[in-house]
Design a protein around this motif. Structure first.
Motif, PDB file in Angstrom:
ATOM      1  N   LEU A  70      -3.727   0.023  -7.772  1.00  0.00           N
ATOM      2  CA  LEU A  70      -4.156  -1.808  -6.826  1.00  0.00           C
ATOM      3  C   LEU A  70      -3.145  -1.660  -6.159  1.00  0.00           C
ATOM      4  O   LEU A  70      -2.099  -1.981  -6.418  1.00  0.00           O
ATOM      5  CB  LEU A  70      -4.208  -2.931  -7.820  1.00  0.00           C
ATOM      6  CG  LEU A  70      -4.905  -4.263  -6.969  1.00  0.00           C
ATOM      7  CD1 LEU A  70      -5.567  -3.739  -6.052  1.00  0.00           C
ATOM      8  CD2 LEU A  70      -4.489  -4.843  -8.092  1.00  0.00           C
ATOM      9  N   HIS A  71      -3.356  -1.962  -4.759  1.00  0.00           N
ATOM     10  CA  HIS A  71      -2.397  -2.115  -3.609  1.00  0.00           C
ATOM     11  C   HIS A  71      -2.807  -2.938  -2.058  1.00  0.00           C
ATOM     12  O   HIS A  71      -3.868  -3.508  -2.015  1.00  0.00           O
ATOM     13  CB  HIS A  71      -1.887  -0.753  -3.142  1.00  0.00           C
ATOM     14  CG  HIS A  71      -2.709  -0.074  -2.292  1.00  0.00           C
ATOM     15  ND1 HIS A  71      -3.856   0.702  -2.972  1.00  0.00           N
ATOM     16  CD2 HIS A  71      -3.658   0.003  -0.787  1.00  0.00           C
ATOM     17  CE1 HIS A  71      -4.577   1.701  -2.308  1.00  0.00           C
ATOM     18  NE2 HIS A  71      -4.655   0.661  -0.783  1.00  0.00           N
ATOM     19  N   ARG A  72      -1.828  -3.836  -2.112  1.00  0.00           N
ATOM     20  CA  ARG A  72      -2.156  -4.859  -0.597  1.00  0.00           C
ATOM     21  C   ARG A  72      -1.611  -3.973   0.478  1.00  0.00           C
ATOM     22  O   ARG A  72      -0.834  -3.764   0.429  1.00  0.00           O
ATOM     23  CB  ARG A  72      -1.877  -5.645  -1.136  1.00  0.00           C
ATOM     24  CG  ARG A  72      -1.926  -7.062  -0.232  1.00  0.00           C
ATOM     25  CD  ARG A  72      -0.938  -8.362  -0.811  1.00  0.00           C
ATOM     26  NE  ARG A  72      -2.132  -9.690  -1.865  1.00  0.00           N
ATOM     27  CZ  ARG A  72      -3.142  -9.622  -1.754  1.00  0.00           C
ATOM     28  NH1 ARG A  72      -4.319  -9.549  -0.279  1.00  0.00           N
ATOM     29  NH2 ARG A  72      -3.548 -10.567  -2.691  1.00  0.00           N
ATOM     30  N   ALA A 131       1.333  -0.830   0.203  1.00  0.00           N
ATOM     31  CA  ALA A 131      -0.143   0.091   0.250  1.00  0.00           C
ATOM     32  C   ALA A 131       0.707   1.336   0.428  1.00  0.00           C
ATOM     33  O   ALA A 131       0.868   2.432  -0.422  1.00  0.00           O
ATOM     34  CB  ALA A 131      -0.875  -0.554   1.137  1.00  0.00           C
ATOM     35  N   PHE A 132       1.963   1.000   0.727  1.00  0.00           N
ATOM     36  CA  PHE A 132       3.103   2.672   1.184  1.00  0.00           C
ATOM     37  C   PHE A 132       4.083   1.866   0.396  1.00  0.00           C
ATOM     38  O   PHE A 132       4.791   0.559   0.572  1.00  0.00           O
ATOM     39  CB  PHE A 132       2.789   2.987   2.214  1.00  0.00           C
ATOM     40  CG  PHE A 132       1.186   3.550   2.760  1.00  0.00           C
ATOM     41  CD1 PHE A 132       0.356   4.203   1.947  1.00  0.00           C
ATOM     42  CD2 PHE A 132       0.468   2.927   3.269  1.00  0.00           C
ATOM     43  CE1 PHE A 132      -0.427   5.114   1.943  1.00  0.00           C
ATOM     44  CE2 PHE A 132      -0.679   3.178   3.770  1.00  0.00           C
ATOM     45  CZ  PHE A 132      -1.394   3.712   3.809  1.00  0.00           C
ATOM     46  N   PRO A 133       4.863   3.338   0.038  1.00  0.00           N
ATOM     47  CA  PRO A 133       4.584   4.234   0.139  1.00  0.00           C
ATOM     48  C   PRO A 133       4.542   4.392  -1.731  1.00  0.00           C
ATOM     49  O   PRO A 133       4.049   3.823  -2.267  1.00  0.00           O
ATOM     50  CB  PRO A 133       6.188   5.055  -0.415  1.00  0.00           C
ATOM     51  CG  PRO A 133       7.037   4.178  -0.777  1.00  0.00           C
ATOM     52  CD  PRO A 133       6.723   3.032   0.282  1.00  0.00           C
ATOM     53  N   ARG A 134       3.502   5.540  -2.000  1.00  0.00           N
ATOM     54  CA  ARG A 134       2.420   5.302  -2.857  1.00  0.00           C
ATOM     55  C   ARG A 134       2.657   6.662  -3.255  1.00  0.00           C
ATOM     56  O   ARG A 134       2.899   8.269  -2.589  1.00  0.00           O
ATOM     57  CB  ARG A 134       1.641   4.803  -3.139  1.00  0.00           C
ATOM     58  CG  ARG A 134       0.424   5.449  -2.056  1.00  0.00           C
ATOM     59  CD  ARG A 134      -0.485   4.669  -2.415  1.00  0.00           C
ATOM     60  NE  ARG A 134      -2.495   4.471  -1.820  1.00  0.00           N
ATOM     61  CZ  ARG A 134      -2.555   4.666  -0.581  1.00  0.00           C
ATOM     62  NH1 ARG A 134      -2.539   3.087  -0.933  1.00  0.00           N
ATOM     63  NH2 ARG A 134      -3.372   5.162  -0.480  1.00  0.00           N
ATOM     64  N   ALA A 135       2.158   7.514  -4.348  1.00  0.00           N
ATOM     65  CA  ALA A 135       1.243   9.073  -3.782  1.00  0.00           C
ATOM     66  C   ALA A 135       0.420   9.297  -3.780  1.00  0.00           C
ATOM     67  O   ALA A 135      -1.081   8.633  -3.230  1.00  0.00           O
ATOM     68  CB  ALA A 135       1.168   8.964  -6.470  1.00  0.00           C
ATOM     69  N   THR A 162      -4.134  11.258   1.154  1.00  0.00           N
ATOM     70  CA  THR A 162      -4.812  11.906   0.852  1.00  0.00           C
ATOM     71  C   THR A 162      -6.014  11.088  -0.698  1.00  0.00           C
ATOM     72  O   THR A 162      -4.826  10.709  -1.218  1.00  0.00           O
ATOM     73  CB  THR A 162      -5.071  13.815  -0.132  1.00  0.00           C
ATOM     74  OG1 THR A 162      -3.639  14.183   1.199  1.00  0.00           O
ATOM     75  CG2 THR A 162      -5.737  14.636  -0.683  1.00  0.00           C
ATOM     76  N   VAL A 163      -7.135  11.387  -0.490  1.00  0.00           N
ATOM     77  CA  VAL A 163      -7.823  10.353  -2.396  1.00  0.00           C
ATOM     78  C   VAL A 163      -8.436  11.707  -2.851  1.00  0.00           C
ATOM     79  O   VAL A 163      -9.039  11.563  -1.966  1.00  0.00           O
ATOM     80  CB  VAL A 163      -8.499   8.798  -1.299  1.00  0.00           C
ATOM     81  CG1 VAL A 163      -9.121   8.354  -2.629  1.00  0.00           C
ATOM     82  CG2 VAL A 163      -7.153   8.317  -0.803  1.00  0.00           C
ATOM     83  N   GLU A 164      -8.168  12.495  -3.974  1.00  0.00           N
ATOM     84  CA  GLU A 164      -8.732  13.200  -4.466  1.00  0.00           C
ATOM     85  C   GLU A 164      -9.866  12.694  -5.426  1.00  0.00           C
ATOM     86  O   GLU A 164      -9.963  11.356  -5.936  1.00  0.00           O
ATOM     87  CB  GLU A 164      -7.846  13.866  -5.027  1.00  0.00           C
ATOM     88  CG  GLU A 164      -6.549  14.565  -4.345  1.00  0.00           C
ATOM     89  CD  GLU A 164      -5.794  15.488  -5.472  1.00  0.00           C
ATOM     90  OE1 GLU A 164      -6.737  15.991  -6.247  1.00  0.00           O
ATOM     91  OE2 GLU A 164      -5.005  16.043  -4.317  1.00  0.00           O
ATOM     92  N   LYS A 165     -11.018  13.086  -5.323  1.00  0.00           N
ATOM     93  CA  LYS A 165     -11.945  12.857  -6.166  1.00  0.00           C
ATOM     94  C   LYS A 165     -11.133  12.426  -7.603  1.00  0.00           C
ATOM     95  O   LYS A 165     -10.397  13.018  -8.827  1.00  0.00           O
ATOM     96  CB  LYS A 165     -12.905  13.738  -6.646  1.00  0.00           C
ATOM     97  CG  LYS A 165     -14.412  13.761  -7.426  1.00  0.00           C
ATOM     98  CD  LYS A 165     -15.328  14.860  -7.228  1.00  0.00           C
ATOM     99  CE  LYS A 165     -16.507  14.614  -8.397  1.00  0.00           C
ATOM    100  NZ  LYS A 165     -17.157  15.855  -8.026  1.00  0.00           N
ATOM    101  N   ALA A 166     -11.900  10.714  -8.157  1.00  0.00           N
ATOM    102  CA  ALA A 166     -11.305  10.905  -9.485  1.00  0.00           C
ATOM    103  C   ALA A 166     -10.437  10.511  -9.852  1.00  0.00           C
ATOM    104  O   ALA A 166     -10.241  10.317 -11.259  1.00  0.00           O
ATOM    105  CB  ALA A 166     -11.954  12.075 -10.986  1.00  0.00           C
TER     106      ALA A 166
END
Length: 224
Positions: A53-55, A23-27, A44-48
């Protein structure tokens, strides 16, 4: 002939599913804390804007910092839309793989606390003072084999009773305010905390606290 037949079989046989990355690290994720017990991320997870895919390879908690909605799609393609509230806390076991995508105008903003698979022996309280929790103004959110989570707000001008921390704790601050901490020897330290800040405090501490400026509410995650 045998080599050609083997190559043909490799080409036509179904390939095993590739393991999703961690799951991490990621943008969209910023690391705040990393020690032997936890890794803490500001996410932060932004709209659209869907995440890859992460575990999740570790058990983890999510402390939401805003009211928002997010679409969650599992590895098998099943989707659901979840609405969250500021101050909401959830515990999630390791192993699940998913994609998240914001569906509300407000992004989903959260603090994610990954729990490392480290065991520590219980620390007896020989201080003569009560444990840090429960205490006046606190509400237990949940208690499971890995953590006990508290929602606590300070009352302006009212110091907490002197208390002992028998557990390591991750604190997530939900307001802006200054807290003064007074130890048994009478020394006082004032610290300023801001909304969304996270802090790791080690166990084996005895002190009292007073809100000296602003307001302050926290989610306190005691680690077992």
């Amino acid at each position: 002939m045998k080599t050609a037949l083997l190559a043909l079989l490799v080409a036509i046989l179904p390939k095993p599913l590739q393991e999703p990355p961690n799951a991490f690290p990621r943008a969209g994720a910023r690391q705040l804390i990393d020690n032997e017990r936890v890794t803490v991320w500001d996410v932060t997870v932004e709209k659209a804007k869907a995440t890859p895919l992460h575990r999740h390879t570790l058990d983890f908690l999510v402390v939401d910092l805003a009211d928002a909605s997010v679409k969650v799609t599992s590895q098998n393609g099943r989707s659901s839309v979840n609405s969250v509230k500021k101050g909401q806390v959830s515990f999630n076991q390791k192993g699940n793989a998913e994609v998240q995508e914001g569906v509300s105008d407000a992004p989903r903003h959260s603090i994610i606390v990954e729990l490392k698979d480290v065991k520590v022996s219980p620390l007896p309280n020989t201080s003569g003072y009560p444990d840090a929790f429960p205490r006046e103004g606190s509400k237990m959110v949940f208690d499971n084999p890995r953590v006990v989570v508290w929602d606590f707000s300070w009352t302006p001008g009212k110091a907490t009773a002197m208390h002992f921390h028998d557990k390591d704790v991750v604190v997530v601050y939900l307001d802006n305010g200054d807290l003064s901490s007074t130890t048994l020897d009478g020394k006082t330290t004032v610290n300023s905390y801001v909304f969304g800040q996270a802090k790791f405090n080690p166990r084996d501490r005895t002190h009292s606290e007073l809100l000296s400026k602003g307001t302050q509410r926290v989610i306190a995650i005691e680690l077992k």
